[in-house]
Write an enzyme that holds these catalytic residues in place. Sequence first.
Site, PDB file in Angstrom:
ATOM      1  N   LYS A  55       0.709  -1.269   0.046  1.00 47.37           N
ATOM      2  CA  LYS A  55       0.091   0.090  -0.064  1.00 47.37           C
ATOM      3  C   LYS A  55       0.887   1.328   0.029  1.00 47.37           C
ATOM      4  O   LYS A  55       1.895   1.212   0.685  1.00 47.37           O
ATOM      5  CB  LYS A  55      -0.748  -0.130   1.237  1.00 47.37           C
ATOM      6  CG  LYS A  55      -2.008   0.924   1.383  1.00 47.37           C
ATOM      7  CD  LYS A  55      -2.785   0.856   2.700  1.00 47.37           C
ATOM      8  CE  LYS A  55      -3.799   1.821   2.949  1.00 47.37           C
ATOM      9  NZ  LYS A  55      -4.556   1.672   3.935  1.00 47.37           N
ATOM     10  N   LYS A 113      -2.381  -1.393  -3.376  1.00 52.42           N
ATOM     11  CA  LYS A 113      -3.380  -0.433  -2.938  1.00 52.42           C
ATOM     12  C   LYS A 113      -3.041   0.919  -2.742  1.00 52.42           C
ATOM     13  O   LYS A 113      -2.249   1.274  -1.652  1.00 52.42           O
ATOM     14  CB  LYS A 113      -4.133  -0.966  -1.660  1.00 52.42           C
ATOM     15  CG  LYS A 113      -5.279   0.105  -1.075  1.00 52.42           C
ATOM     16  CD  LYS A 113      -5.828  -0.587   0.178  1.00 52.42           C
ATOM     17  CE  LYS A 113      -6.775   0.232   0.855  1.00 52.42           C
ATOM     18  NZ  LYS A 113      -7.377  -0.318   2.072  1.00 52.42           N
TER      19      LYS A 113
END
Length: 275
Positions: A175, A211
């Site tokens: 992420k 992400k």
Amino acid sequence: MSARNWGTELDLSWISKIQVNQPAVLRRAEQIQTRRTVKKEWQAAWLLKAVTFIDLTTLSGDDTSSNVQRLCYKAKYPIREDLLKALNMHDKGITTAAVCVYPARVSDAVKALKTAGCTIPVASVATGFPAGQTHLKTRLEEIRLAVEDGATEIDVVINRTLVLTGQWEGSDFIKTSTGKETVNATFPVAIVMLRAIRDFFWKTGNKIGFKPAGGIRSAKDSLAWLSLIKEELGDEWLTPELFRIGASTLLSDIERQIYHHVTGRYAAYHDLAMC
């Protein structure tokens, strides 16, 4: 999540040999951001696809069970039914990929989704979010409690000391950021991360998800992120099992753009439900 093959011993010596061509990365990032987006019906289709990648998120200090319930309702019904009918997409089961909440609100989200007859996953930002600077025992307990309450996905905040000292660990997803920093998801950083995912896949055969989170607020932004994933990793990564967008306000702008596509005018504030 799809099954991973973690049976291959990983040689991380190649990481120390990696070099980043920063000017080239910046040129690539600029190209992505300045490119003309798709138009008309193609844009609507891509925006609906973007909805299915969103981890619809509320991470506020004043979160309550009631606003989590509203979030879950919006996750199940992200786009107004009449707009979906106009696009002949009302029967496709379009929802967000997940809802993401603090550990203390996981049970509220699970209950709300169950009441709505919905199987959308509940994700939680356990492990000392957003700094990750709590004791390991505390962080593990936070994960255990979140899972016990029904979370099926955990956004783990790593202790960044491990990264800075080269102590790498495996994960299903990486992420860009917590979304709570001054600078969050940026295209230059994303390009480097995506190419690391690609190199890792070539070396091991293991697919790692990606992400971006924080600062992704406009429909135009979401289209740029989808284009980047498609071009850097291919269509295989354009699935919620391998790509998510962490966002709290993005969905509202996507719905506004779809409203404009269908009706030819922009929605007033009272036309569309808020989370």
